[in-house]
Design a protein around this motif. Structure first.
Motif, PDB file in Angstrom:
ATOM      1  N   CYS A  17       0.820  -1.201   0.000  1.00  0.00           N
ATOM      2  CA  CYS A  17       0.000   0.000   0.000  1.00  0.00           C
ATOM      3  C   CYS A  17       0.859   1.259   0.000  1.00  0.00           C
ATOM      4  CB  CYS A  17      -0.908   0.042   1.223  1.00  0.00           C
ATOM      5  SG  CYS A  17      -1.535  -1.551   1.727  1.00  0.00           S
ATOM      6  N   GLU A  18       2.153   1.132  -0.333  1.00  0.00           N
ATOM      7  CA  GLU A  18       3.016   2.301  -0.307  1.00  0.00           C
ATOM      8  C   GLU A  18       3.154   2.915  -1.685  1.00  0.00           C
ATOM      9  OE1 GLU A  18       6.738   1.225   1.490  1.00  0.00           O
ATOM     10  OE2 GLU A  18       6.286   2.558   3.151  1.00  0.00           O
ATOM     11  N   LYS A  19       3.195   4.218  -1.718  1.00  0.00           N
ATOM     12  CA  LYS A  19       3.316   4.905  -3.004  1.00  0.00           C
ATOM     13  C   LYS A  19       4.256   6.093  -2.839  1.00  0.00           C
ATOM     14  CE  LYS A  19       0.499   7.141  -6.460  1.00  0.00           C
ATOM     15  NZ  LYS A  19      -0.661   7.935  -6.655  1.00  0.00           N
ATOM     16  N   ALA A  20       5.141   6.253  -3.814  1.00  0.00           N
ATOM     17  CA  ALA A  20       6.052   7.400  -3.761  1.00  0.00           C
ATOM     18  C   ALA A  20       5.279   8.646  -4.161  1.00  0.00           C
ATOM     19  CB  ALA A  20       7.216   7.175  -4.723  1.00  0.00           C
ATOM     20  N   ILE A  21       5.379   9.686  -3.359  1.00  0.00           N
ATOM     21  CA  ILE A  21       4.658  10.925  -3.664  1.00  0.00           C
ATOM     22  C   ILE A  21       5.622  12.099  -3.611  1.00  0.00           C
ATOM     23  CG2 ILE A  21       2.437  10.119  -2.777  1.00  0.00           C
ATOM     24  CD1 ILE A  21       3.026  11.733  -0.223  1.00  0.00           C
ATOM     25  N   GLY A  22       5.174  13.226  -4.104  1.00  0.00           N
ATOM     26  CA  GLY A  22       5.990  14.434  -4.028  1.00  0.00           C
ATOM     27  C   GLY A  22       5.686  15.168  -2.733  1.00  0.00           C
TER      28      GLY A  22
ATOM     29  N   ASN B 717       5.774  19.083  11.177  1.00  0.00           N
ATOM     30  CA  ASN B 717       4.979  19.013   9.946  1.00  0.00           C
ATOM     31  C   ASN B 717       3.720  18.195  10.178  1.00  0.00           C
ATOM     32  OD1 ASN B 717       8.131  18.740   9.105  1.00  0.00           O
ATOM     33  ND2 ASN B 717       7.009  20.232   7.898  1.00  0.00           N
ATOM     34  N   ARG B 718       2.847  18.205   9.158  1.00  0.00           N
ATOM     35  CA  ARG B 718       1.620  17.449   9.259  1.00  0.00           C
ATOM     36  C   ARG B 718       1.426  16.588   8.016  1.00  0.00           C
ATOM     37  NH1 ARG B 718       2.314  19.023  13.413  1.00  0.00           N
ATOM     38  NH2 ARG B 718       1.023  20.084  14.930  1.00  0.00           N
ATOM     39  N   LEU B 719       0.884  15.409   8.229  1.00  0.00           N
ATOM     40  CA  LEU B 719       0.493  14.582   7.083  1.00  0.00           C
ATOM     41  C   LEU B 719      -0.672  15.280   6.381  1.00  0.00           C
ATOM     42  CD1 LEU B 719       0.444  10.965   8.612  1.00  0.00           C
ATOM     43  CD2 LEU B 719       2.168  11.984   7.116  1.00  0.00           C
ATOM     44  N   PRO B 720      -0.992  14.880   5.161  1.00  0.00           N
ATOM     45  CA  PRO B 720      -2.150  15.475   4.488  1.00  0.00           C
ATOM     46  C   PRO B 720      -3.430  15.243   5.299  1.00  0.00           C
ATOM     47  CG  PRO B 720      -0.886  14.132   2.958  1.00  0.00           C
ATOM     48  CD  PRO B 720      -0.296  13.911   4.311  1.00  0.00           C
ATOM     49  N   ALA B 721      -4.419  16.107   5.105  1.00  0.00           N
ATOM     50  CA  ALA B 721      -5.673  16.004   5.857  1.00  0.00           C
ATOM     51  C   ALA B 721      -6.300  14.622   5.681  1.00  0.00           C
ATOM     52  CB  ALA B 721      -6.652  17.078   5.388  1.00  0.00           C
ATOM     53  N   TYR B 722      -6.923  14.168   6.767  1.00  0.00           N
ATOM     54  CA  TYR B 722      -7.524  12.841   6.779  1.00  0.00           C
ATOM     55  C   TYR B 722      -9.026  13.011   6.653  1.00  0.00           C
ATOM     56  CZ  TYR B 722      -9.130   8.541   9.155  1.00  0.00           C
ATOM     57  OH  TYR B 722      -9.752   7.379   9.485  1.00  0.00           O
ATOM     58  N   ALA B 759      -1.341   7.012   6.280  1.00  0.00           N
ATOM     59  CA  ALA B 759      -1.126   6.542   7.643  1.00  0.00           C
ATOM     60  C   ALA B 759       0.261   6.970   8.100  1.00  0.00           C
ATOM     61  CB  ALA B 759      -1.261   5.024   7.703  1.00  0.00           C
ATOM     62  N   SER B 760       1.175   7.105   7.157  1.00  0.00           N
ATOM     63  CA  SER B 760       2.508   7.602   7.486  1.00  0.00           C
ATOM     64  C   SER B 760       3.192   8.003   6.179  1.00  0.00           C
ATOM     65  CB  SER B 760       3.341   6.525   8.179  1.00  0.00           C
ATOM     66  OG  SER B 760       3.583   5.466   7.283  1.00  0.00           O
ATOM     67  N   ILE B 761       4.204   8.835   6.300  1.00  0.00           N
ATOM     68  CA  ILE B 761       5.063   9.126   5.141  1.00  0.00           C
ATOM     69  C   ILE B 761       6.488   8.849   5.586  1.00  0.00           C
ATOM     70  CG2 ILE B 761       5.927  10.872   3.553  1.00  0.00           C
ATOM     71  CD1 ILE B 761       3.261  12.169   3.521  1.00  0.00           C
ATOM     72  N   ALA B 774       9.890   9.821  -0.963  1.00  0.00           N
ATOM     73  CA  ALA B 774       8.949  10.004   0.132  1.00  0.00           C
ATOM     74  C   ALA B 774       7.821   9.019  -0.135  1.00  0.00           C
ATOM     75  CB  ALA B 774       8.413  11.427   0.135  1.00  0.00           C
ATOM     76  N   LEU B 775       7.627   8.068   0.773  1.00  0.00           N
ATOM     77  CA  LEU B 775       6.652   7.006   0.537  1.00  0.00           C
ATOM     78  C   LEU B 775       5.457   7.173   1.452  1.00  0.00           C
ATOM     79  CD1 LEU B 775       9.394   4.357   0.442  1.00  0.00           C
ATOM     80  CD2 LEU B 775       7.832   4.734  -1.451  1.00  0.00           C
ATOM     81  N   ARG B 776       4.293   7.263   0.837  1.00  0.00           N
ATOM     82  CA  ARG B 776       3.072   7.380   1.624  1.00  0.00           C
ATOM     83  C   ARG B 776       2.459   5.997   1.779  1.00  0.00           C
ATOM     84  NH1 ARG B 776      -1.527   9.819  -1.629  1.00  0.00           N
ATOM     85  NH2 ARG B 776      -1.503   7.697  -2.428  1.00  0.00           N
TER      86      ARG B 776
END
Lengths: 270, 792
Positions: A17-22, B717-722, B759-761, B774-776
């Motif tokens: 479920c991991e995806k590389a993002i900017g 910092n903050r993760l994107p809005a949930y 859930a995490s970056i 950077a992995l989301r």
């Protein structure tokens, strides 16, 4: 037994479920990085050693800036000097180093009128007894994988710390692990290399290092920074090495000055 | 007994206000239950409109009201039931039990809470949310499975660390700061496998209440909240079965009489089997849970009842049988309700609770077992002295036995030595007294005091450090390091190593402007003696509970809250606005690189800090009608600070306040259910929250062939809005109404627009090409669910 394998394992479940993002990241002011690992390979004279100097840069930057023009000298307890000369690209070479087990060495770097210093002891390491591989059932729906185990025997009466390094021909970066002998004093143990992608015919360069307790603490944090992340990650720690900026104790110098005896093997997976 | 009662009353009224000798008072008391199954009802309103006074039934369905003699109309009302009115001529102490009938099926509105009419306005009780089990069952949740914890997440002031995270955070507090009680027994881990489901079987639950502040004196031991959950007793009238089959798990519950109208039993179980679907795709991982609830109730006579309840749950997570993690709670408790008089209700509980967690790593070669056992005795009294004055008091004692870890080699060629981390023991007794008093028609007061003590006991070998500092600061390298012990002391079995005692005052006041408006304020101090050692953002299976000792101090929370409450349009709508400020001393922080697993000397990696949180909570509820539900919004801040111990040390983050991992600035939640026809009803949930705090790197460097990220300030910092929207539809076949066999289909869709919530970056090098990435990580996309529920 490497305790740090536990949490990254949980990542395997979620890996799909991991995806590389900017991400928009700030860039801090550059800091000095001292990559000074003196490794004495068993069976060699250990005379040629390298130290690399560089600075930090933005996280997504493609090029790491190197530092030239520094004067680097390593001294032992008898004050014998081992100078490292600038050979370009941030690489400083010494050709007359004298490694001695248990000897304490001091590093001094002079750069742009500033002095940086560090001190460490050369730690010995038991030889690698044998390397075995075992085919294990893959996690989840993965194919069977090959686990590689590197065996060595821990001396019984000392508190010992170890580091292992694995570099395969299929991965761009090496994998490091650290362990202490708390749970296996005096026993023959194995260090486990778990890489689901290795197949028959792949080549793994394996190194076993004897390290000091202080370097063990440093590399424990470093391996959790590079290998971790995910929902169970701890807040990333500031990684402080043993190199100090003389006269400026608040300046953070990255990297570490370490001295280890190492045992090397090249293993071909069958 | 009668004379002693009078002395007690006399003594107390000399200290306080009003006491009238002029008119004789009599007590009306009894138990109120559901006429269909004899299940006692909690929170039923018993009002006497002529006197503008009333009480509510307690956790065991008992009420007692003492008023001057006279003729009155007693009104009994409770959400979901027909109101009963009875004319009483009160000229002596009278026992009146009531059996309430449910409202007709056609008229049954799905009501979300039962704070109705004047009670919620009048009582000096605030920061509390009571959820009825019927409303929870109508909310859409993940994979179509009803869940108690996921429902409380929609309340103001309650968040959690995100998808897959277990536990919940109340008013910016940690997940370890919630006291979770199931039939009065302590539950340590409220979530099943990775937080997808809670350990509470909704079919077995009667009532639940979440206290976020203004916590009554009978509760203690955790800093931020109390989630008090009561199980059903089981029908003593007839045999019933309740069950459901879903995509991920199924459940079955049976209840019935042992002796008609006197004794009943209840047995329920749940199990998940989603991992079996994994086997179909040749995936050898497994993650499943099962739990079992059982209860026996027996009414010996009108003044004595006995309850024996038990819970057993287990979770298993395994990666191809090479990595296996098992954990779970087990509780057993015996309770005895005794009425000393019609004004003095008592409950004695004897509780045993066990929390186990273990790991089996076969391919490395070790097995790890750890757990906590506790033995608890509670004796609580509720003294209904008059309709304007109620006194509660009691004692509580808990004995803990911790096993921090037993390490065993799992096979013959493992290099691991057997090791047993030293067991820890502790004893936590407490006593409390509090009063609920109506000073006048407009002002209600709550005031109380809890006195709690804690003893950390041997047998143990305790480390001694120079200057009593288990953590030292290395000024050369500017880092905190573990100190080496200089000696060790042996403490014998049950000898005191460290002890603490604290007074915990609790107080609240309510001022009622009129029937529909009130303003309330509260203060509470809570002391927490057990700490959860975890430096991750949400609890993991590897976290450790540890008792306070000479190095680890108890957490002390002080919270003040102010609130405004208003009912509109004859209680069809209600508005709650609350603001709070909470400060917690002795919040643990961890030195960089703290190694928590199998740590024999936790004091060497811990630093003492503090925490504060403050915010505004708003909730608008629609209580009646075909459409009901609520919208809640919370604006809050949660911060932590760990200053250096002296001027030479920087502390963590230079001793500055930094956002704790539970800091979420905005939290908006809405839930609605709509009864469209007799056959169809629909539900929707929407949640929108600020992203979780996270630390981003601000540089990279190369060391020994690796590229290492260098991180900036912690949690800046903050993760994107949930956010996510969930919908559900419930189909009740027309034939159900009036029939013994009832069934329904529930269709649900979680995360309807498939948002990949982070859930995490993580920041890592790509293993193939070495580039920084950077992995989301996101866990749930859109998840459909179907379940079929039956009842007969």
């Amino acid at each position: 037994m490497n305790k740090y394998i536990l949490l990254p394992l949980l990542l395997i479940v979620f890996a799909s479920c991991e995806k590389a993002i900017g991400v928009d990241l700030e860039t801090a002011a550059p800091r000095l990085v001292v990559d000074a690992a003196i490794n004495w390979e068993k069976g060699t004279d250990g005379k040629e050693q390298h130290i690399k100097l560089s600075t930090t840069t933005g996280y997504f930057s493609a090029i790491i800036p190197t530092v030239s023009g520094a004067t680097i000298v390593v001294r032992n307890s008898a004050n014998t000097e081992f100078p490292f000369t600038d050979s370009g690209n941030g690489d400083y070479v010494c050709t007359n180093f004298e490694p001695v087990i248990g000897e304490t060495y001091t590093l001094t770097i002079n750069l742009n009128g500033q002095t940086y210093t560090a001190s460490e002891t050369l730690i010995d390491v038991p030889p690698i007894d044998k390397i075995e591989q075992k085919t294990e059932t893959g996690f989840g729906s993965e194919d069977d994988r090959i686990d590689v185990k590197t065996f060595f025997t821990d001396p019984a009466n000392t508190n010992d710390f170890y580091m292992t390094r694995y570099q395969t021909n299929i991965n761009a970066i090496p994998a490091y692990g650290v362990t202490d002998d708390e749970f296996f004093q005096g026993n023959q143990v194995f260090d486990l290399y778990l890489n689901p992608d290795i197949k028959q015919g792949d080549v793994i360069a394996i190194r076993l290092y004897g390290i000091s307790e202080q370097y063990f603490n440093y590399m424990s944090i470093l391996t959790s920074i590079v290998g971790g992340g995910g929902p169970f990650a701890t807040a990333p720690a500031t990684l402080r090495g043993n190199v100090r900026h003389v006269g400026n104790p608040n300046d953070l110098v990255l990297g570490y000055f370490s001295l280890s005896e190492i045992d090397k093997r090249t293993y071909i997976v069958y | 007994m009668q004379i002693r009662q009078k002395y007690l009353s006399l003594f107390l009224f000399l200290l306080l206000f009003q006491f009238s000798f002029s008119q004789q008072k009599f007590t009306l008391s009894g138990t109120i239950a559901d006429s269909q199954n004899n299940e006692t009802l909690i929170g039923v309103n018993v009002t006497i409109p002529e006197l503008k006074t009333g009480v509510t039934t307690n956790e065991y369905g008992f009420y007692s009201i003492t008023v001057p003699s006279g003729t009155y109309t007693v009104q009994i009302s409770f959400v979901g039931y027909q109101t009963v009115e009875q004319s009483i001529a009160l000229d002596k102490n009278t026992k009146l039990n009531y059996k309430l009938s449910g409202e007709e099926e056609q008229l049954q509105e799905v009501v979300v809470t039962d704070n109705r009419k004047a009670t919620n306005i009048r009582k000096a009780e605030m920061s509390v949310n009571k959820l009825s089990i019927q409303s929870i069952k109508k909310m859409p949740v993940v994979m179509g499975e009803v869940d108690v914890l996921k429902s409380i997440l929609l309340l103001p002031g309650v968040t959690n660390a995100g998808e897959g995270a277990s536990g919940f955070n109340v008013r910016g507090g940690g997940a370890d700061q919630n006291l979770i009680l199931l039939d009065e027994a302590n539950i340590f881990n409220s979530s099943h496998v990775f937080g997808f489901f809670s350990v509470f079987n909704p079919d077995a639950i009667k009532d639940l209440k979440l206290y976020k502040g203004g916590i009554p004196a009978r509760y203690g031991g955790r800093a931020s909240s109390v989630l008090d959950i009561y199980q059903k007793d089981g029908s003593s009238k007839g045999f019933h079965v309740n069950g459901g089959i879903g995509l991920v798990s199924s459940r079955l519950l049976a209840e019935g009489p042992i002796v008609k109208d006197k004794g009943s039993f209840l047995v329920g179980g749940r199990a998940s089997y989603a991992h079996l679907f994994l086997k179909l795709t040749d995936n050898k991982n497994a993650a499943y849970f099962y739990d079992l609830n059982a209860k026996l109730s027996y009414k010996l006579n009108p003044n004595n009842s006995l309850y024996l309840s038990g819970y057993f749950g287990r979770d298993l997570f395994s990666l191809s049988e090479q990595f296996e993690n098992v954990y779970g709670n087990a509780t057993l408790n015996l309770r005895w309700n005794h009425l000393y008089s019609d004004k003095l209700f008592s409950n004695l509980s004897l509780i045993y609770s066990d929390y186990y967690y273990g790991l089996d790593l076969d391919f490395i070669g070790f097995k790890w077992d750890s757990g906590i056992k506790n033995y608890n005795i509670k004796y609580d009294f509720k003294n209904y002295i008059s309709d304007n004055f109620k006194l509660n008091y009691g004692v509580n004692a808990i004995y803990y036995a911790f096993n921090p870890g037993t390490l065993k080699p799992s096979n013959a060629d493992s290099g691991i030595n057997y090791d047993q981390l030293e067991r820890k023991h502790a004893f936590e007794p407490a006593a409390y007294i509090d009063a609920e008093q109506n000073i006048s028609k407009k002002i209600s007061l709550y005031y109380g005091l809890r006195y709690s003590l804690f003893y950390r006991l041997g047998e143990t070998n305790s480390n001694i450090y120079a200057n009593n500092e288990a953590v030292v600061f290395n000024p050369v390298f500017q880092i905190y390091e573990k100190a080496k012990p200089i000696a060790s002391t042996y403490y014998g079995k049950n000898k005191t190593i460290a002890d603490y005692n604290y007074l915990e005052p609790r107080a609240a006041i309510a001022y009622q402007f009129n029937d529909n408006n009130s303003i309330k304020a509260s203060y509470n101090r809570m002391v927490q003696y057990l700490q959860l050692i975890s430096n991750t953002s949400s609890p993991t299976p590897l976290d450790i509970w540890t008792p306070s000792d000479q190095f680890i101090k108890p957490q002390i929370a002080n919270q003040v809250a102010l609130g405004f409450f208003r009912n509109f349009k004859d209680s069809e709508y209600s508005l709650e606005a609350e603001t709070f400020y909470k400060k917690i001393d002795n919040r643990l922080d961890y030195i960089d690189g703290a190694d928590l697993i199998a740590n024999k000397a936790l004091e060497q990696i811990l630093l003492n800090g503090e925490m504060r949180s403050y915010g505004l909570e708003l909730m608008l509820r629609k209580n009646e009608g075909r459409l009901n539900g609520w919208i809640s919004y919370t604006l809050s801040k949660s911060q932590q600070r760990t200053p250096g111990r002296n001027a030479n040390e920087p502390g963590i983050n230079n001793g500055q306040w930094y956002s704790s991992v539970y800091d979420k600035l905005h939290n908006l939640a809405a839930t609605a259910s709509y009864k469209y026809t007799e056959k169809w009803s629909f539900g929707a949930n929407f949640a929108l929250q600020s992203g979780q705090p996270v630390t981003y790197p601000n540089a990279q460097y190369k060391y020994q062939g690796l590229t290492i990220p260098n991180y900036g300030q912690r949690n800046e910092n903050r993760l994107p809005a949930y956010h996510h929207l969930d919908l559900s539809a419930t189909l009740t076949p027309r034939k159900n109404i009036g029939r013994k066999w009832q069934s329904e289909w529930v269709f649900s869709l979680y995360n309807v627009y498939n948002r990949a919530n982070a859930a995490s970056i993580s920041f890592r090098q790509n293993y193939s090409n070495g580039n920084n990435e950077a992995l989301r990580l996101s866990i749930f996309g859109v998840v459909p669910g179907i379940s079929y529920n039956v009842k007969f």
